[in-house]
Scaffold this motif. Structure first.
Motif, short mmCIF file in Angstrom:
data_model
loop_
_atom_site.label_atom_id
_atom_site.label_comp_id
_atom_site.label_asym_id
_atom_site.label_seq_id
_atom_site.Cartn_x
_atom_site.Cartn_y
_atom_site.Cartn_z
N ALA A 197 0.84 -1.21 0.00
CA ALA A 197 0.00 0.00 0.00
C ALA A 197 0.87 1.25 0.00
O ALA A 197 0.57 2.23 -0.69
N ASP A 198 1.97 1.23 0.74
CA ASP A 198 2.89 2.36 0.75
C ASP A 198 3.47 2.60 -0.64
O ASP A 198 3.54 3.73 -1.11
N ARG A 199 3.89 1.54 -1.31
CA ARG A 199 4.46 1.68 -2.66
C ARG A 199 3.40 2.14 -3.65
O ARG A 199 3.68 2.94 -4.54
N LEU A 200 2.19 1.63 -3.49
CA LEU A 200 1.11 2.06 -4.39
C LEU A 200 0.76 3.53 -4.16
O LEU A 200 0.43 4.25 -5.10
N THR A 201 0.86 3.97 -2.90
CA THR A 201 0.64 5.39 -2.61
C THR A 201 1.61 6.25 -3.39
O THR A 201 1.24 7.27 -3.97
#
Length: 157
Positions: free
Chosen positions: A100-104
């Protein structure tokens, strides 16, 4: 209010600690695979890094040690009711949060459309883990490629 569970024996404590240590090791492997998404630059199409991460994650999810840890945690649900949750936290939930952090970052650089990154990560991981559950003979590269394609159809720009 429920009575407190009896203290664990040395053998039970060792079992629990061994399974959790293996889950930590497997979770660290998952995180390293998601980390490759950090290396993608803002000008890149997200397909290549997402596909690479998908292939690595799928291979790790289906590895014997990952499968064994999930089985050990589930098989001992009666004496260790919270062990399966602990393993899930150390593996699946940790990788979902990192993804989720990388997708953010991909959303902020406008390489993915605005969305809830936690839900997007959950969808991506479900696209990877679902096919092997129903089709154990599915080609992992095809599963990873298809998962990335479907994900980008839903979340891509």
């Amino acid at each position: 209010m429920y009575p407190a569970p009896p203290p664990l024996s040395a053998k039970e404590t060792l079992y629990r600690e061994t399974v959790e240590a293996a889950a930590d090791r497997i979770g660290a492997q998952y995180l390293a695979m998601v980390e490759q998404l950090r290396e993608a630059t803002a000008d890149d199409d997200p397909r290549a890094p997402l596909t690479a991460a998908a292939r690595c994650l799928l291979q790790a999810f289906s590895a014997e040690d990952a499968h064994a840890v999930r089985q050990l945690a589930s098989a001992q649900a009666a004496p260790f009711p919270d062990l399966a949750a602990s393993v899930r936290e150390r593996t699946s939930l940790r990788v979902r949060s990192a993804l989720a952090d990388r997708l953010t970052r991909l959303i902020l650089t406008r390489r993915l459309r605005a969305s809830d990154p936690e839900l997007a990560a959950e969808h991506f991981l479900s696209l990877l883990t679902g096919p092997p559950e129903y089709r154990p003979d599915a080609d992992p590269d095809t599963v990873a490629d298809t998962a990335t394609d479907v994900f980008l159809r839903a979340y891509g720009r």
